[in-house]
Scaffold this motif. Structure first.
Motif, PDB file in Angstrom:
ATOM      1  N   PHE A 111       0.849  -1.189   0.000  1.00 18.85           N
ATOM      2  CA  PHE A 111       0.000   0.000   0.000  1.00 18.85           C
ATOM      3  C   PHE A 111       0.885   1.241   0.000  1.00 18.85           C
ATOM      4  O   PHE A 111       1.948   1.251   0.623  1.00 18.85           O
ATOM      5  CB  PHE A 111      -0.923   0.015   1.229  1.00 18.85           C
ATOM      6  N   THR A 112       0.454   2.277  -0.696  1.00 21.52           N
ATOM      7  CA  THR A 112       1.239   3.509  -0.760  1.00 21.52           C
ATOM      8  C   THR A 112       1.172   4.261   0.564  1.00 21.52           C
ATOM      9  O   THR A 112       0.228   4.098   1.339  1.00 21.52           O
ATOM     10  CB  THR A 112       0.733   4.431  -1.894  1.00 21.52           C
ATOM     11  N   GLU A 113       2.168   5.069   0.796  1.00 24.32           N
ATOM     12  CA  GLU A 113       2.240   5.880   2.012  1.00 24.32           C
ATOM     13  C   GLU A 113       0.967   6.715   2.164  1.00 24.32           C
ATOM     14  O   GLU A 113       0.556   7.411   1.242  1.00 24.32           O
ATOM     15  CB  GLU A 113       3.464   6.802   1.943  1.00 24.32           C
ATOM     16  N   GLY A 114       0.322   6.603   3.311  1.00 25.50           N
ATOM     17  CA  GLY A 114      -0.878   7.381   3.597  1.00 25.50           C
ATOM     18  C   GLY A 114      -2.180   6.777   3.100  1.00 25.50           C
ATOM     19  O   GLY A 114      -3.254   7.312   3.367  1.00 25.50           O
ATOM     20  N   ALA A 115      -2.105   5.648   2.370  1.00 26.19           N
ATOM     21  CA  ALA A 115      -3.327   5.019   1.846  1.00 26.19           C
ATOM     22  C   ALA A 115      -4.174   4.468   2.992  1.00 26.19           C
ATOM     23  O   ALA A 115      -3.665   3.918   3.958  1.00 26.19           O
ATOM     24  CB  ALA A 115      -2.978   3.890   0.884  1.00 26.19           C
ATOM     25  N   VAL A 116      -5.486   4.625   2.873  1.00 30.96           N
ATOM     26  CA  VAL A 116      -6.412   4.067   3.864  1.00 30.96           C
ATOM     27  C   VAL A 116      -6.571   2.581   3.573  1.00 30.96           C
ATOM     28  O   VAL A 116      -6.792   2.180   2.428  1.00 30.96           O
ATOM     29  CB  VAL A 116      -7.784   4.778   3.803  1.00 30.96           C
ATOM     30  N   VAL A 117      -6.454   1.773   4.623  1.00 24.81           N
ATOM     31  CA  VAL A 117      -6.530   0.313   4.490  1.00 24.81           C
ATOM     32  C   VAL A 117      -7.547  -0.212   5.500  1.00 24.81           C
ATOM     33  O   VAL A 117      -7.519   0.156   6.675  1.00 24.81           O
ATOM     34  CB  VAL A 117      -5.157  -0.340   4.758  1.00 24.81           C
ATOM     35  N   HIS A 118      -8.438  -1.073   5.022  1.00 20.03           N
ATOM     36  CA  HIS A 118      -9.425  -1.724   5.890  1.00 20.03           C
ATOM     37  C   HIS A 118      -8.950  -3.143   6.167  1.00 20.03           C
ATOM     38  O   HIS A 118      -8.592  -3.877   5.250  1.00 20.03           O
ATOM     39  CB  HIS A 118     -10.800  -1.747   5.216  1.00 20.03           C
ATOM     40  N   LEU A 119      -8.965  -3.500   7.423  1.00 10.15           N
ATOM     41  CA  LEU A 119      -8.464  -4.792   7.880  1.00 10.15           C
ATOM     42  C   LEU A 119      -9.527  -5.437   8.771  1.00 10.15           C
ATOM     43  O   LEU A 119     -10.189  -4.747   9.539  1.00 10.15           O
ATOM     44  CB  LEU A 119      -7.181  -4.558   8.673  1.00 10.15           C
ATOM     45  N   GLY A 120      -9.694  -6.717   8.680  1.00  8.99           N
ATOM     46  CA  GLY A 120     -10.647  -7.416   9.543  1.00  8.99           C
ATOM     47  C   GLY A 120     -12.098  -7.251   9.108  1.00  8.99           C
ATOM     48  O   GLY A 120     -13.007  -7.454   9.909  1.00  8.99           O
ATOM     49  N   TRP A 121     -12.326  -6.932   7.853  1.00  9.97           N
ATOM     50  CA  TRP A 121     -13.689  -6.812   7.331  1.00  9.97           C
ATOM     51  C   TRP A 121     -14.308  -8.192   7.212  1.00  9.97           C
ATOM     52  O   TRP A 121     -13.604  -9.195   7.172  1.00  9.97           O
ATOM     53  CB  TRP A 121     -13.677  -6.100   5.965  1.00  9.97           C
ATOM     54  N   ARG A 122     -15.641  -8.235   7.171  1.00 13.08           N
ATOM     55  CA  ARG A 122     -16.367  -9.512   7.069  1.00 13.08           C
ATOM     56  C   ARG A 122     -17.404  -9.432   5.953  1.00 13.08           C
ATOM     57  O   ARG A 122     -18.099  -8.428   5.817  1.00 13.08           O
ATOM     58  CB  ARG A 122     -17.109  -9.820   8.375  1.00 13.08           C
ATOM     59  N   MET A 123     -17.538 -10.519   5.205  1.00 13.92           N
ATOM     60  CA  MET A 123     -18.549 -10.605   4.152  1.00 13.92           C
ATOM     61  C   MET A 123     -19.942 -10.655   4.780  1.00 13.92           C
ATOM     62  O   MET A 123     -20.128 -11.315   5.804  1.00 13.92           O
ATOM     63  CB  MET A 123     -18.347 -11.868   3.313  1.00 13.92           C
ATOM     64  N   LEU A 124     -20.890  -9.963   4.147  1.00 19.94           N
ATOM     65  CA  LEU A 124     -22.276  -9.984   4.593  1.00 19.94           C
ATOM     66  C   LEU A 124     -23.140 -10.656   3.532  1.00 19.94           C
ATOM     67  O   LEU A 124     -22.758 -10.730   2.364  1.00 19.94           O
ATOM     68  CB  LEU A 124     -22.767  -8.550   4.842  1.00 19.94           C
ATOM     69  N   ASP A 125     -24.297 -11.108   3.926  1.00 17.56           N
ATOM     70  CA  ASP A 125     -25.196 -11.826   3.029  1.00 17.56           C
ATOM     71  C   ASP A 125     -26.482 -11.025   2.818  1.00 17.56           C
ATOM     72  O   ASP A 125     -27.400 -11.099   3.639  1.00 17.56           O
ATOM     73  CB  ASP A 125     -25.511 -13.202   3.617  1.00 17.56           C
ATOM     74  N   PRO A 126     -26.565 -10.253   1.717  1.00 15.34           N
ATOM     75  CA  PRO A 126     -27.779  -9.463   1.468  1.00 15.34           C
ATOM     76  C   PRO A 126     -29.031 -10.324   1.294  1.00 15.34           C
ATOM     77  O   PRO A 126     -30.123  -9.900   1.662  1.00 15.34           O
ATOM     78  CB  PRO A 126     -27.473  -8.711   0.168  1.00 15.34           C
ATOM     79  N   ASP A 127     -28.887 -11.538   0.772  1.00 14.65           N
ATOM     80  CA  ASP A 127     -30.053 -12.410   0.590  1.00 14.65           C
ATOM     81  C   ASP A 127     -30.649 -12.822   1.938  1.00 14.65           C
ATOM     82  O   ASP A 127     -31.870 -12.942   2.065  1.00 14.65           O
ATOM     83  CB  ASP A 127     -29.674 -13.647  -0.220  1.00 14.65           C
ATOM     84  N   ALA A 128     -29.797 -13.018   2.937  1.00 13.71           N
ATOM     85  CA  ALA A 128     -30.286 -13.358   4.277  1.00 13.71           C
ATOM     86  C   ALA A 128     -31.132 -12.217   4.839  1.00 13.71           C
ATOM     87  O   ALA A 128     -32.142 -12.458   5.500  1.00 13.71           O
ATOM     88  CB  ALA A 128     -29.115 -13.665   5.204  1.00 13.71           C
ATOM     89  N   VAL A 129     -30.732 -10.992   4.562  1.00 13.15           N
ATOM     90  CA  VAL A 129     -31.480  -9.827   5.041  1.00 13.15           C
ATOM     91  C   VAL A 129     -32.879  -9.820   4.426  1.00 13.15           C
ATOM     92  O   VAL A 129     -33.870  -9.555   5.109  1.00 13.15           O
ATOM     93  CB  VAL A 129     -30.714  -8.521   4.711  1.00 13.15           C
ATOM     94  N   ASP A 130     -32.961 -10.138   3.141  1.00 12.60           N
ATOM     95  CA  ASP A 130     -34.265 -10.173   2.474  1.00 12.60           C
ATOM     96  C   ASP A 130     -35.153 -11.302   2.991  1.00 12.60           C
ATOM     97  O   ASP A 130     -36.374 -11.220   2.895  1.00 12.60           O
ATOM     98  CB  ASP A 130     -34.084 -10.288   0.959  1.00 12.60           C
ATOM     99  N   ARG A 131     -34.530 -12.329   3.565  1.00 10.08           N
ATOM    100  CA  ARG A 131     -35.305 -13.422   4.175  1.00 10.08           C
ATOM    101  C   ARG A 131     -35.698 -13.089   5.615  1.00 10.08           C
ATOM    102  O   ARG A 131     -36.328 -13.891   6.288  1.00 10.08           O
ATOM    103  CB  ARG A 131     -34.501 -14.714   4.148  1.00 10.08           C
ATOM    104  N   GLY A 132     -35.294 -11.912   6.105  1.00 11.70           N
ATOM    105  CA  GLY A 132     -35.662 -11.493   7.459  1.00 11.70           C
ATOM    106  C   GLY A 132     -34.619 -11.787   8.513  1.00 11.70           C
ATOM    107  O   GLY A 132     -34.832 -11.524   9.689  1.00 11.70           O
TER     108      GLY A 132
END
Length: 161
Positions: free
Chosen positions: A96-117
């Motif tokens: 990553f370049t100097e000063g670049a914003v980096v996200h670490l520890g993110w998690r995948m979400l399931d939009p279909d599960a949300v539509d199922r309630g």
């Protein structure tokens, strides 16, 4: 409107907006008994929308956010400061370049599960409406309104931000 449709509409609005890096911490193998410094390697980019990270084909829950920077010797008053500095240096070592914003520890979400309630991270279906919880102690708000607000902030940030 379904969760996937709301996210697709947000992606179209964000087409020219800046993205931030997604990273993954990699602990290298020892070679001849010597350990090497860990690195945070790039794993794509996403638009940062508060508690959500939106990629071209997925939605993620945010984790830690840091800025890549070169390693430097510093005195720290807290162990947490030392750890954050080590992670920032690992991101720089990982490409990553100097000063670049980096996200670490993110998690995948399931939009279909949300539509199922069901709930998926900060997303949930509340009374049949896709919603998001923007803080651990906060209540849910409709995802459509949340995305409108966050996309507007990303496209036209307040002065000084």
């Amino acid at each position: 409107m379904s969760t996937a449709e709301l996210l697709a509409a947000a992606r179209m609005r964000l087409a020219d907006a800046p993205r931030e890096g997604l990273g993954e911490l990699v602990e290298p193998r020892r070679i001849l008994g010597l350990s090497r410094a860990p690195r945070i390697v790039p794993r794509g980019t996403a638009w940062h929308l508060g508690v959500l990270l939106l990629t071209d084909d997925a939605v993620l829950a945010t984790g830690d956010v840091l800025r890549a920077r070169a390693e430097a010797r510093r005195g720290f008053t807290a162990e947490s400061q030392r750890r954050r500095a080590e992670l920032a240096a690992a991101a720089r070592r990982g490409g990553f370049t100097e000063g670049a914003v980096v996200h670490l520890g993110w998690r995948m979400l399931d939009p279909d599960a949300v539509d199922r309630g069901a709930a998926s991270g900060p997303l949930a279906g509340v009374d049949g409406v896709p919603s998001v919880r923007w803080s651990a102690s906060g209540g849910y708000q409709p995802l459509a309104r949340y995305l409108d607000e966050r996309v507007a902030l990303l496209l036209d940030p307040p002065s000084g931000a």
